[in-house]
Design a protein around this motif. Structure first.
Motif, PDB file in Angstrom:
ATOM      1  N   ASP A   9       0.802  -1.222   0.000  1.00 16.40           N
ATOM      2  CA  ASP A   9       0.000   0.000   0.000  1.00 16.40           C
ATOM      3  C   ASP A   9       0.838   1.277   0.000  1.00 16.40           C
ATOM      4  O   ASP A   9       0.753   2.094   0.919  1.00 16.40           O
ATOM      5  CB  ASP A   9      -0.991  -0.034   1.171  1.00 16.40           C
ATOM      6  CG  ASP A   9      -2.017  -1.151   0.977  1.00 16.40           C
ATOM      7  OD1 ASP A   9      -1.705  -2.321   1.272  1.00 16.40           O
ATOM      8  OD2 ASP A   9      -3.120  -0.848   0.484  1.00 16.40           O
ATOM      9  N   ASP A  52      -1.934  -1.842  -4.217  1.00 16.15           N
ATOM     10  CA  ASP A  52      -2.165  -0.411  -4.065  1.00 16.15           C
ATOM     11  C   ASP A  52      -0.819   0.300  -4.226  1.00 16.15           C
ATOM     12  O   ASP A  52      -0.442   1.166  -3.428  1.00 16.15           O
ATOM     13  CB  ASP A  52      -2.864  -0.040  -2.747  1.00 16.15           C
ATOM     14  CG  ASP A  52      -4.362  -0.331  -2.770  1.00 16.15           C
ATOM     15  OD1 ASP A  52      -4.882  -0.736  -3.831  1.00 16.15           O
ATOM     16  OD2 ASP A  52      -5.020  -0.154  -1.735  1.00 16.15           O
ATOM     17  N   ASN A  86      -6.669  -2.784  -5.319  1.00 14.96           N
ATOM     18  CA  ASN A  86      -7.888  -2.176  -5.863  1.00 14.96           C
ATOM     19  C   ASN A  86      -7.674  -0.753  -6.376  1.00 14.96           C
ATOM     20  O   ASN A  86      -8.440  -0.269  -7.199  1.00 14.96           O
ATOM     21  CB  ASN A  86      -9.012  -2.187  -4.812  1.00 14.96           C
ATOM     22  CG  ASN A  86      -8.572  -1.589  -3.499  1.00 14.96           C
ATOM     23  OD1 ASN A  86      -7.618  -2.067  -2.877  1.00 14.96           O
ATOM     24  ND2 ASN A  86      -9.239  -0.549  -3.063  1.00 14.96           N
ATOM     25  N   HIS A  87      -6.638  -0.053  -5.897  1.00 14.12           N
ATOM     26  CA  HIS A  87      -6.358   1.287  -6.421  1.00 14.12           C
ATOM     27  C   HIS A  87      -5.540   1.235  -7.709  1.00 14.12           C
ATOM     28  O   HIS A  87      -5.291   2.270  -8.321  1.00 14.12           O
ATOM     29  CB  HIS A  87      -5.621   2.133  -5.381  1.00 14.12           C
ATOM     30  CG  HIS A  87      -6.529   2.694  -4.335  1.00 14.12           C
ATOM     31  ND1 HIS A  87      -7.180   3.889  -4.476  1.00 14.12           N
ATOM     32  CD2 HIS A  87      -6.933   2.185  -3.141  1.00 14.12           C
ATOM     33  CE1 HIS A  87      -7.930   4.108  -3.418  1.00 14.12           C
ATOM     34  NE2 HIS A  87      -7.801   3.086  -2.581  1.00 14.12           N
ATOM     35  N   HIS A 158      -3.227  -8.854  -2.880  1.00 11.27           N
ATOM     36  CA  HIS A 158      -3.534  -7.608  -2.167  1.00 11.27           C
ATOM     37  C   HIS A 158      -4.545  -7.800  -1.042  1.00 11.27           C
ATOM     38  O   HIS A 158      -4.335  -7.332   0.076  1.00 11.27           O
ATOM     39  CB  HIS A 158      -4.054  -6.561  -3.162  1.00 11.27           C
ATOM     40  CG  HIS A 158      -4.351  -5.249  -2.520  1.00 11.27           C
ATOM     41  ND1 HIS A 158      -3.368  -4.494  -1.910  1.00 11.27           N
ATOM     42  CD2 HIS A 158      -5.519  -4.538  -2.364  1.00 11.27           C
ATOM     43  CE1 HIS A 158      -3.910  -3.374  -1.420  1.00 11.27           C
ATOM     44  NE2 HIS A 158      -5.205  -3.389  -1.673  1.00 11.27           N
ATOM     45  N   HIS A 196      -3.878  -4.111   1.958  1.00 12.76           N
ATOM     46  CA  HIS A 196      -5.231  -3.581   1.774  1.00 12.76           C
ATOM     47  C   HIS A 196      -5.859  -2.993   3.046  1.00 12.76           C
ATOM     48  O   HIS A 196      -6.519  -1.978   2.992  1.00 12.76           O
ATOM     49  CB  HIS A 196      -6.133  -4.668   1.179  1.00 12.76           C
ATOM     50  CG  HIS A 196      -7.487  -4.214   0.791  1.00 12.76           C
ATOM     51  ND1 HIS A 196      -7.707  -3.109  -0.014  1.00 12.76           N
ATOM     52  CD2 HIS A 196      -8.734  -4.713   1.098  1.00 12.76           C
ATOM     53  CE1 HIS A 196      -9.020  -2.964  -0.195  1.00 12.76           C
ATOM     54  NE2 HIS A 196      -9.650  -3.903   0.473  1.00 12.76           N
TER      55      HIS A 196
HETATM   56 FE   LIG Z   1      -6.479  -1.743  -1.120  1.00 11.52          FE
END
Ligand SMILES: [Fe+2]
Ligand SMILES: [Fe+2]
Length: 272
Positions: A9, A52, A86-87, A158, A196
Motif C-alpha cells: 500500500d 495499491d 484495488n487502487h 492484495h 489492503h
Molecule cells: Fe487496497
C-alpha cells in the motif's frame, strides 16, 4: 534461510499530481523505508510489494513507481516483485510499469528465488474495492501447486484471504476466499502475504500463516470506542524470514508524527 522485505500500500502518484492526503508525502515514506532497510543491514533476497502501488492508477503514476522501485532495487541489489491492489489499474500498469501495450489481462506469475516459490496473484477487480481470484487464475494456481517447490511456496496478493481481527466487510477480503483456501490446503504453501487493510494483522488457518502488513502510506487504526477508523501518519514494513522451521515476521514501525489525516465510520466493517 531466506529473508525478504514485505511492503504494501504505497499509494503513490506521479510528482506534481494531488496526493491522497494533502499533508502526506507518500513518496518520501517509501524512501524512508528503503533507507531503513539499507541502513539497518536487513540484507533481503528480494522485496515484495502487495498492491495499491498507485493511488490514482494512471500511466504516469506507474512510470514514476517503476523508476522509484528500480532505484530501490539498485540500492538494495535485489529484485522488487509486485502484485496489484484495488487502487491499481491493469491497463495503465501494463503500459507504465511493464512497458507493454495496454491490456486488461490479469497480472499473476510464479517466480523462484533460491528454491522458494513466490506466487503473485491478481485479486484486483477493476472498479471494485473488494477482491476476487477468477476461475482461470484459480486453475492455474491449482496446476502450479501440484508440484512442490524445493523450499516451499509463499503466495502474495492484495486482499487478505482470511477474516482477521473482525474485519468482515465486503470489500476488505477476497470474495471467493473459501475456494482459494481449498486450493492451497495441503500443498507446500507456507504463508500468504497481503495488504489492503493498512494494519498489521496475523493469523493462521489450516496450518498456513496469513500475514497482512501495515502499509507505508498510512495506517488505519480503530479509535477508542471502535466507531471510526483513523487514517494516521504511520509507515511500516515487515522483515520476513523463511526457513525449514517456518516463517518469522518482524513488523517495523518507522518514526512518523502519528497525526490523523482523516477518519471514516467503522460501522459495517467489523463483526463481534
Ligand atoms: Fe487496497
Ligand atoms: Fe490501500
Amino acid at each position: 534461510m531466506m529473508r525478504f522485505v514485505h511492503l504494501t500500500d504505497t499509494h503513490l502518484n506521479a510528482p506534481g499530481k494531488n496526493g491522497q492526503f494533502p499533508t502526506s508525502n507518500h513518496f518520501e515514506k517509501v524512501e524512508q523505508t528503503i533507507r531503513h532497510v539499507r541502513e539497518t543491514g536487513v540484507d533481503p533476497e528480494f522485496v515484495l510489494v502487495t498492491g495499491d502501488l498507485s493511488h490514482g492508477g494512471d500511466v504516469e503514476d506507474y512510470i514514476f513507481i517503476r523508476s522509484l522501485f528500480d532505484e530501490a532495487s539498485r540500492q538494495l541489489g535485489v529484485p522488487v516483485y509486485v502484485v496489484l491492489g484495488n487502487h491499481d489499474h491493469l491497463s495503465a500498469f501494463r503500459q507504465g510499469y511493464l512497458g507493454e501495450s495496454p491490456s486488461e489481462d490479469p497480472f499473476y506469475y510464479v517466480q523462484y528465488i533460491q528454491g522458494l516459490r513466490l506466487i503473485g496473484l491478481n485479486s484486483q477487480v477493476s472498479g471494485q474495492p473488494g477482491g476476487r481470484i477468477d476461475d482461470v487464475q484459480l486453475s492455474w494456481l491449482e496446476n502450479q501447486l501440484q508440484t512442490p517447490a524445493p523450499k516451499g511456496t509463499i503466495v502474495a496478493l492484495h486482499h487478505p484471504l482470511i477474516s482477521l481481527g473482525g474485519y468482515t466487510a465486503k470489500g476488505l477480503l477476497v470474495e471467493n476466499r473459501e475456494q482459494i483456501a481449498r486450493v492451497i490446503a495441503g500443498t507446500d504453501v507456507k504463508g500468504v502475504f497481503a495488504g489492503h487493510v493498512h494494519s498489521n494483522l496475523f493469523g493462521i488457518s489450516q496450518g498456513i500463516f496469513h500475514i497482512v502488513a501495515a502499509g507505508t502510506a498510512f495506517t488505519a487504526e480503530l479509535e477508542e470506542g471502535r466507531q471510526h477508523f483513523q487514517f494516521v501518519d504511520m509507515c511500516g514494513y515487515n522483515i520476513v524470514t523463511v526457513n525449514e522451521e517456518g516463517i518469522m515476521v518482524q513488523a517495523i514501525d518507522l518514526p512518523r508524527s502519528r497525526t490523523e489525516y482523516m477518519r471514516i465510520p467503522s460501522k459495517g466493517a467489523l463483526s463481534k
